[in-house]
Design a protein around this motif. Structure first.
Motif, PDB file in Angstrom:
ATOM      1  N   LEU A   1       0.835  -1.200   0.000  1.00  0.00           N
ATOM      2  CA  LEU A   1       0.000   0.000   0.000  1.00  0.00           C
ATOM      3  C   LEU A   1       0.873   1.254   0.000  1.00  0.00           C
ATOM      4  O   LEU A   1       1.814   1.371   0.789  1.00  0.00           O
ATOM      5  CB  LEU A   1      -0.916   0.008   1.240  1.00  0.00           C
ATOM      6  N   ASP A   2       0.538   2.172  -0.885  1.00  0.00           N
ATOM      7  CA  ASP A   2       1.273   3.437  -0.995  1.00  0.00           C
ATOM      8  C   ASP A   2       0.577   4.478  -0.113  1.00  0.00           C
ATOM      9  O   ASP A   2      -0.408   5.095  -0.514  1.00  0.00           O
ATOM     10  CB  ASP A   2       1.292   3.893  -2.449  1.00  0.00           C
ATOM     11  N   THR A   3       1.069   4.657   1.095  1.00  0.00           N
ATOM     12  CA  THR A   3       0.453   5.590   2.031  1.00  0.00           C
ATOM     13  C   THR A   3       1.510   6.506   2.644  1.00  0.00           C
ATOM     14  O   THR A   3       2.710   6.276   2.517  1.00  0.00           O
ATOM     15  CB  THR A   3      -0.258   4.849   3.186  1.00  0.00           C
ATOM     16  N   ALA A   4       1.029   7.532   3.304  1.00  0.00           N
ATOM     17  CA  ALA A   4       1.874   8.438   4.077  1.00  0.00           C
ATOM     18  C   ALA A   4       1.149   8.708   5.399  1.00  0.00           C
ATOM     19  O   ALA A   4      -0.004   8.311   5.586  1.00  0.00           O
ATOM     20  CB  ALA A   4       2.130   9.736   3.316  1.00  0.00           C
ATOM     21  N   GLY A   5       1.841   9.378   6.328  1.00  0.00           N
ATOM     22  CA  GLY A   5       1.249   9.670   7.628  1.00  0.00           C
ATOM     23  C   GLY A   5       1.307  11.150   7.952  1.00  0.00           C
ATOM     24  O   GLY A   5       2.127  11.900   7.408  1.00  0.00           O
ATOM     25  N   PHE A   6       0.420  11.574   8.850  1.00  0.00           N
ATOM     26  CA  PHE A   6       0.374  12.970   9.274  1.00  0.00           C
ATOM     27  C   PHE A   6      -0.154  13.020  10.696  1.00  0.00           C
ATOM     28  O   PHE A   6      -1.100  12.304  11.040  1.00  0.00           O
ATOM     29  CB  PHE A   6      -0.553  13.781   8.361  1.00  0.00           C
ATOM     30  N   HIS A   7       0.473  13.861  11.532  1.00  0.00           N
ATOM     31  CA  HIS A   7      -0.101  14.055  12.861  1.00  0.00           C
ATOM     32  C   HIS A   7       0.054  15.504  13.288  1.00  0.00           C
ATOM     33  O   HIS A   7       1.006  16.207  12.940  1.00  0.00           O
ATOM     34  CB  HIS A   7       0.482  13.088  13.905  1.00  0.00           C
ATOM     35  N   SER A   8      -0.966  15.935  14.028  1.00  0.00           N
ATOM     36  CA  SER A   8      -1.005  17.299  14.523  1.00  0.00           C
ATOM     37  C   SER A   8      -1.847  17.312  15.786  1.00  0.00           C
ATOM     38  O   SER A   8      -2.690  16.440  16.008  1.00  0.00           O
ATOM     39  CB  SER A   8      -1.611  18.236  13.477  1.00  0.00           C
TER      40      SER A   8
END
Length: 333
Positions: free
Chosen positions: A43-50
């Motif tokens: 799976l081609d994914t990325a992550g983000f957190h804030s």
């Protein structure tokens, strides 16, 4: 025998085996594991957190800044929020990547973090984001730091009622290893159901240190059939009067189905001649195990005495069928 070389960065670079980390670092490691889990499945994914810092999640931002190179290596972006509302709105934006035909990744898994008061503050943005839904290869964890004992807060925050009021599933890890494992289950539940998933952590979690097993072999997801049409994920256009109906009739039942299939609530011991049934969620489960230890009882010995234990990983929505099955035959719960 030569000793193994170790460094402080091992907690962020190790992919298997035991690794020492504190609870704040475990939240970052959970994102690294999700990225590796996705990569292992092609799976081609990325992550983000804030989010917005506040006790007991008081140092996640500084920990993320120190781990910047490791976040970048896993295609994970950290952007601290000016306040909780804007942080949640940023996370909401990551799910809209699925609506862009020119998106450079298949999906972005997101994590919002804040203390109990921050969860209260971000209510309006969170209601709208949860109503819109997650994306199929995205998913959102809403991590709320609760301080039951008023160690460093002016109010004894207890996030479950707020999550329930927003009609959001809630996961309650019992210890640091659960923080890692439940995080993946939370993102996967969010992807399957279209729900944002509440994730309750305590001061006892984030202010502790332990040895964690980082191996992905701990995660074995049940195969569940997905709908052919988009009845749960974020979409455009999306008539807002349908939000509540989709949450109640589609998304929450899907979250419950995921929880059952992946045994988020599970019987730890079952007495052959049941007398006392104990249901425990979150840290309370570890308290029950400690009580048995102090009583000089193993799990097998407790079962011989007629004690059964149900560990509840998802306290809401309640799995009524599972509770009935566990309760059957016991004199007392």
């Amino acid at each position: 025998m030569k000793l193994k070389d170790v460094s402080l960065s091992d907690r962020f670079t190790n992919e298997t085996g035991p690794t020492l980390a504190n609870g704040t670092q475990a939240l970052l490691i959970a994102m690294f594991r999700q990225r590796r889990f996705d990569r292992a499945r092609g799976l081609d994914t990325a992550g983000f957190h804030s989010g917005y810092r506040g006790s007991p999640i008081a140092s996640l931002d500084s920990e993320a800044e120190r781990a910047a190179q490791h976040l970048a290596a896993h295609d994970i972006t950290f952007t601290p929020g000016i306040n909780e509302d804007l942080a949640l709105t940023s996370v909401w934006g990551t799910q809209q990547v699925a609506l862009d035909p020119n998106a450079r990744t298949g999906g972005v898994f997101g994590m919002w973090y804040g203390k109990g008061a921050g969860l209260d503050r971000t209510g309006d943005a969170l209601r709208h984001a949860h109503g819109a839904g997650s994306s199929r290869l995205g998913g959102v964890l809403v991590v709320s730091g609760d301080d039951h004992a008023l160690k460093s807060s002016s109010q004894a925050y207890h996030s479950e009622p707020t999550f329930i009021d927003m009609q959001m599933p809630v996961l309650a890890p019992a210890d640091l290893q659960d923080v890692l494992d439940y995080a993946i289950l939370g993102w996967e539940m969010s992807r399957f159901s279209g729900c944002y998933v509440g994730f309750k952590v305590l001061a006892e979690h984030v202010n502790s240190t332990g040895v964690l097993d980082l191996g992905l072999d701990r995660i074995s997801l049940a195969e569940l059939e997905l709908p052919t049409e988009n009845d749960r994920w974020i979409r455009w256009p999306d008539p807002w009067p349908e939000d509540e109906k989709r949450i109640l009739d589609v998304k929450l039942p899907a979250a419950l189905r995921f929880a059952r299939a992946n045994r988020l609530n599970r019987e730890v011991i079952r007495a052959k001649r049941p007398r006392l049934g104990i249901l425990a969620s979150g840290k309370s489960y570890r308290d029950v195990l400690q009580a048995l230890t102090l009583a000089d009882l193993t799990l097998d010995e407790a079962a011989d005495l007629g004690i059964s234990i149900l560990k509840i990983g998802m306290p809401w929505p309640v799995d009524e069928d599972g509770l009935r099955s566990f309760a059957k035959g016991h004199e007392t719960l």
